[in-house]
Scaffold this active site. Sequence first.
Site, short mmCIF file in Angstrom:
data_model
loop_
_atom_site.label_atom_id
_atom_site.label_comp_id
_atom_site.label_asym_id
_atom_site.label_seq_id
_atom_site.Cartn_x
_atom_site.Cartn_y
_atom_site.Cartn_z
N GLU A 149 42.92 -5.03 10.04
CA GLU A 149 41.60 -4.54 9.65
C GLU A 149 41.67 -3.10 9.17
OE1 GLU A 149 37.17 -4.00 11.70
OE2 GLU A 149 38.99 -3.66 12.89
N GLU A 246 29.39 -7.33 15.64
CA GLU A 246 29.96 -6.13 16.24
C GLU A 246 29.07 -4.94 15.89
OE1 GLU A 246 34.48 -4.51 16.64
OE2 GLU A 246 33.52 -4.21 14.69
#
Length: 265
Positions: A149, A246
């Site tokens: 990521e 998130e």
Amino acid sequence: MILHNGLRFAANLKWLFTELPFEQRFDAAAAAGFTAVEYASPYSFPATTLVRRLADAGLTQVLINSPTGEPGSPERLGYACLPGRTAEFRAGVRLGLEYAVSLNSSFLHLPAGIRPAGVSRDRAFAHYVANVAWAADQARDSGVRLLLEAQNKQDAPGFVLDDQAHAAAVCDAVGEPHVRLLFDVYHASIDEKDVVTALREFLPKAAHLQLADSPGRAEPGTGGIPWTDVFDTLRSAGYDGWIGCEYRPATGTEAGLSWIKEHSR
């Protein structure tokens, strides 16, 4: 799961239901309609305790992270790019895989880390790629996929991955089908010129998504990301993976969940 128009949303228990102690968030997520969860760090609990909480709540574990340093430490976003910290990285990957297998988690995210002062960008990046390749070898027969990521440089100055293209290039360089991209819409919205264009480009390399609005990192609809375009892009591409929620709820977790119907229709 919370499913809306073909999109599957998983609750991130680090960020949602924080009104409750961690072990109570599983039942709260299930009561809100989720059937899958993710969270960064399971390591404060025995794996058997978390397996029991998942089973009791009827939840699937989607993702965990490999271990990182303490909040505020130079290692808070991972060891992978830190020369001289290979032993910690490898021990963390072994532990992460052990937990992921026990929890039946589909994904183990390998946080890339912040380039240390005095270490060149090229050296830190080369160290990161070598560590990811090692981790890919360790995970090959585990059934767990590894995720990479990119994180935005406003929140994570010095993060070793520049952007989505940089993370995708590491996936290509490692060349293993179980090493994939984690596309975080929040991070991409800050680092990319056009988040929807970036999503269309890199979605084929992504196995998992996470979201929050920007600015503020609260739920969709509280900032400026064009969520209708984001979700239309996912549906048009036939994306059938999980989308991790998130974000930091603006006014409380359950009150904020109305965005799923309002902004993903």
